[in-house]
Design an enzyme around this catalytic site. Sequence first.
Site, mmCIF file in Angstrom:
data_model
loop_
_atom_site.group_PDB
_atom_site.id
_atom_site.type_symbol
_atom_site.label_atom_id
_atom_site.label_comp_id
_atom_site.label_asym_id
_atom_site.label_seq_id
_atom_site.Cartn_x
_atom_site.Cartn_y
_atom_site.Cartn_z
ATOM 1 N N ASP A 1 -19.910 -11.837 22.123
ATOM 2 C CA ASP A 1 -19.989 -10.382 22.255
ATOM 3 C C ASP A 1 -19.021 -10.022 23.378
ATOM 4 O OD1 ASP A 1 -20.808 -7.738 22.064
ATOM 5 O OD2 ASP A 1 -22.429 -8.003 23.503
ATOM 6 N N ASP B 1 -26.385 -8.585 25.867
ATOM 7 C CA ASP B 1 -25.130 -9.231 25.454
ATOM 8 C C ASP B 1 -25.365 -10.664 24.983
ATOM 9 O OD1 ASP B 1 -23.119 -7.109 26.916
ATOM 10 O OD2 ASP B 1 -24.918 -7.550 28.079
ATOM 11 N N GLU C 1 -17.254 -10.164 17.870
ATOM 12 C CA GLU C 1 -17.463 -8.789 17.424
ATOM 13 C C GLU C 1 -16.144 -8.026 17.415
ATOM 14 O OE1 GLU C 1 -21.161 -6.626 18.569
ATOM 15 O OE2 GLU C 1 -19.758 -5.104 19.243
#
Lengths: 173, 173
Positions: A7, A141, A68
């Site tokens: 992330d 996260d 991501e």
Amino acid sequence: MRVMGIDPGLTRCGLSVVQAGKGRGVIPIAVGVVRTPAEVPVPERLRRLSVAVNEWMDDYQPDVVAIERVFERGNVSTVMNTAHAVGVLMLAAAQRGIPVHNYTPSEVKKAISGNGRADKKQMTAMITRILGLSEAPKPADAADALALAVCHCWRAPFLARMGPGTAHNAPRN
Amino acid sequence: MRVMGIDPGLTRCGLSVVQAGKGRGVIPIAVGVVRTPAEVPVPERLRRLSVAVNEWMDDYQPDVVAIERVFERGNVSTVMNTAHAVGVLMLAAAQRGIPVHNYTPSEVKKAISGNGRADKKQMTAMITRILGLSEAPKPADAADALALAVCHCWRAPFLARMGPGTAHNAPRN
């Protein structure tokens, strides 16, 4: 197959490693967050992030990276810093010949919870259950990094069937 | 002071090196463009760009890097690819302890031509004259990279007077 989920971010970057098991089984290996202080110049923050992700890759030897996809949403300088971080993270993978797959937040949410608009609470609950964790991963996260890795474990068989050209496959050197 | 100017991009990345002379004198040392093919996966394109910029840094040993600031304008995927490239370029500088300065296109235009909205033709003509080149640098990315380097040569004395905190100063390791 060992998957590193990322992330991306410069202030906080979630990192995870999971091992794909039989069927939909996924075994958690590691999870953590790399932080770099906002008062440090951006190039130096990128250098520290690069050092950290390379250490993780050395330690856990992932076969593939799931990261991501960045969107042009929210604060401009945060988006740009995240995009710079993604550049550094993808570079680390490419330097080792590790293929990189990108997933949008809604693809991850849909894969994990069946709902592309699932909220953070629902996602954390699902990830905790899927990985059989005794407590919810923190911060958000870290949970997101695990969700990305699990998403790739479940999507990979379909991607493989669709053949090449569906991923950022970096050739091995 | 030896300045590397970078017009960042993944399809074309303009690179230049100049030497600040006396007063407003600037001596051109090198200029070129690094290209990576659009059909290659992004992580591998970033790796190739990283190899190229590191070779330039080895060859020319710049004291400082001046790089164009990325804006959220135009095609989303182009902007994101450019932002990823900037991450890799700033990383290369930080790994060598070379400070990085960012300039907006209008700051560069104003410094070089006196007009923040100067067009490409005017900018190329000014850069050709300032550096005493026998012909105009091509392509546009090469001219832009030279303009960034010259802009920094001229702005640096003012930035120095303003003290620290005005730049992405990466500490030497």
